[in-house]
Scaffold this active site. Structure first.
Site, PDB file in Angstrom:
ATOM      1  N   HIS A  43       0.818  -1.217   0.000  1.00 33.88           N
ATOM      2  CA  HIS A  43       0.000   0.000   0.000  1.00 33.88           C
ATOM      3  C   HIS A  43       0.856   1.274   0.000  1.00 33.88           C
ATOM      4  O   HIS A  43       0.537   2.252   0.651  1.00 33.88           O
ATOM      5  CB  HIS A  43      -1.020  -0.028   1.155  1.00 33.88           C
TER       6      HIS A  43
ATOM      7  N   HIS B  22      -1.249   5.303   9.262  1.00 32.32           N
ATOM      8  CA  HIS B  22       0.096   5.869   9.344  1.00 32.32           C
ATOM      9  C   HIS B  22       0.021   7.256   9.968  1.00 32.32           C
ATOM     10  O   HIS B  22       0.197   8.263   9.289  1.00 32.32           O
ATOM     11  CB  HIS B  22       0.719   5.967   7.951  1.00 32.32           C
TER      12      HIS B  22
ATOM     13  N   HIS C 157      10.731  -3.620   3.264  1.00 30.74           N
ATOM     14  CA  HIS C 157      11.125  -2.209   3.174  1.00 30.74           C
ATOM     15  C   HIS C 157      11.513  -1.668   4.539  1.00 30.74           C
ATOM     16  O   HIS C 157      10.997  -2.101   5.554  1.00 30.74           O
ATOM     17  CB  HIS C 157      10.025  -1.341   2.558  1.00 30.74           C
TER      18      HIS C 157
ATOM     19  N   GLU D 258       5.098  -5.023   8.689  1.00 33.67           N
ATOM     20  CA  GLU D 258       3.701  -4.908   8.222  1.00 33.67           C
ATOM     21  C   GLU D 258       3.174  -6.218   7.631  1.00 33.67           C
ATOM     22  O   GLU D 258       1.967  -6.442   7.576  1.00 33.67           O
ATOM     23  CB  GLU D 258       3.605  -3.858   7.099  1.00 33.67           C
TER      24      GLU D 258
END
Lengths: 163, 311
Positions: free
Chosen positions: B12, B59, B196, B243
């Site tokens: 996302h 976030h 990431h 995540e």
């Protein structure tokens, strides 16, 4: 209170935002959150030090924010999704921040990403870093392999003793 | 009876949303990313779910550090796009499904998952980017093709829920959906990742080998994934790669056996490895199985022949 050493502190170049940092960095993160509103961004830009007084920061935290020392902010309890809002207030793209945190230029950072990103080899562990190199050498030299095999035999002996 | 028919895993990355919003999808860099979702959009149009459950993380948009719920289920009738600092994304307001959401909440809490119920919430790129990737660009005056139940998971502050906890929550959600009286076909999304790291001097870390193994196991051996400790995610897939535990909620909500109908992987989008997978519950008595069965019978027959000869 000094920070308690955690298993994940061994990951190089990484400040894990854990419950302890979350508590310590509450002020940093709520300051960053306040920058979601335009009027707050303007007030901050007009007098940064004065604006920061509202957030009960430590001197170190205040200093890190004023100097835009992003790694230090993370170390003192800031979280990247929050500190990125400070970067955006300064008009910077996220990749600019990433480059700053890695001590690189934005161009070089972008190139690294296009080339497949930072390799995990050699970047897994602070303490085990040399071990990776040793293994690579062992592959190259059959003699070293024999040595390490002897070592692992010794290890398995001692572990069986423990049992 | 309602049922979960398929699971979608998707990154996302916020920059994907920005590329869509600023009409940059035709640039070679972004075309490489979006081209991987053409087939997925066709699949979504064909599948036409009645509802989607989207597992994602906020976030620092709806939740600051004032409140950090581990699992927050959106039970509202609608969820407006959040202003993430550049104005809200120009996408439709997300319509909820309050009846099914309330039913899920009641069922999984009694199954010992202590959800936070959210009756008012804005949703950020974590939820709207995967919707775009699977449904295409939508303007604010249009509608998303189906109502959405958001399930926000804390993966920002360590520790997030364990992979095993996520997988088991998925199973509880499956049970909840299957006890809802209306006939609804539900698709569940697991979003975020893949590898990431966007924080600190190690930012930019990507681990394609890890990602591929994760996708392989997601299809074939998800129980193996539930045993991965957090430190392995952070070490191998980056601090923010953690995540990926959210994908295990999606996987847990599917049958043990699934058919992987599509997969896509590319590096990078901004700072992140983009991963995408579509899993359908394995169809009982499907065409493929029907073909396989006679082979087995033939082999068994061959074995008995051999035995007979020997005897």
């Amino acid at each position: 209170m000094a920070r308690r050493e955690q298993l994940y502190d061994d990951i190089p170049g990484t400040f894990v935002f854990d419950a302890e940092r979350s508590r310590e960095g509450y002020g940093i993160n709520m300051f960053c959150m306040s920058l979601m509103k335009d009027e707050n961004r303007k007030a901050f830009k007009a007098d940064e030090a004065e604006y920061l007084k509202k957030f009960h920061l430590t001197l170190e935290q205040e200093d890190a924010i004023l100097k835009r020392n992003y790694n230090r902010m993370l170390e003192l309890g800031g979280n990247i999704y929050f500190t990125a809002k400070l970067g955006a207030t300064d008009g910077h793209s996220f990749q600019h921040l990433a480059a700053v945190m890695t001590g690189s230029t934005q161009d070089d950072y972008a190139k690294m990403m296009l080339g497949g990103g930072r390799n995990v080899e050699g970047n897994r562990s602070k303490s085990r870093k040399p071990a990776v190199k040793a293994r690579a050498k062992a592959k190259a030299k059959p003699k070293a392999k024999a040595k390490s095999a002897a070592k692992s035999r010794a290890k398995s002996k001692s572990s069986s003793k423990r049992k | 009876m309602a049922k979960i028919i398929a699971g979608v895993g998707s990154s996302h990355v916020p920059a994907i949303g920005a590329a869509l919003d600023n009409n940059r999808t035709e640039e070679p860099y972004w075309k490489r990313v979006f081209s991987g979702f053409v087939k997925s959009q066709e699949w979504m149009e064909k599948t036409k779910p009645d509802v989607a459950i989207v597992v994602y993380n906020d976030h620092a948009s709806a939740f600051s550090v004032d409140l950090i719920p581990t699992f927050a289920l959106g039970c509202a009738a609608e969820f407006p796009p959040a202003d993430e600092g550049w104005g809200p994304r120009p996408v439709p307001v997300v319509q909820g499904h309050p009846a099914l959401a309330a039913h899920i909440a009641q069922s999984v809490i009694l199954d010992e998952f202590d959800l936070t119920i959210v009756n008012k919430m804005e949703v950020d790129h974590g939820l709207t980017v995967p919707l775009n990737l699977l449904c295409g660009k939508r303007n604010p005056d249009e509608k998303w093709p189906f109502p959405v139940i958001p399930l926000a998971v804390n993966v920002v502050m360590y520790p997030p829920p364990t992979g095993h906890r996520c997988y088991m929550l998925g199973k509880a959600i499956k049970k909840a959906v299957e006890s809802f009286p209306d006939d609804l076909n539900v698709v569940i999304f697991g979003t975020g990742g893949l590898s990431h790291q966007i924080s600190g001097p190690r930012a930019g870390l990507i681990n394609s080998k890890w990602d591929k193994a994760f996708l392989d196991n997601l299809s074939k051996d998800p129980v193996k994934l539930t045993k991965i400790p957090h430190i392995d995610y952070m070490r191998e897939a980056g601090a923010e790669g953690i995540e990926m535990v959210m994908w295990l909620i999606m996987r847990g909500a599917l049958e043990n056996k699934v058919d992987e109908v599509y997969r896509f992987y590319t590096v990078p989008a901004s700072n992140t490895a983009v991963g995408h997978i579509i899993l359908e519950n394995a169809k009982r008595g499907s065409a493929r199985k029907a073909k396989r069965a006679p082979t087995k019978v033939r082999r068994a027959a061959a074995r008995t022949k051999v035995d007979r000869v020997r005897s």
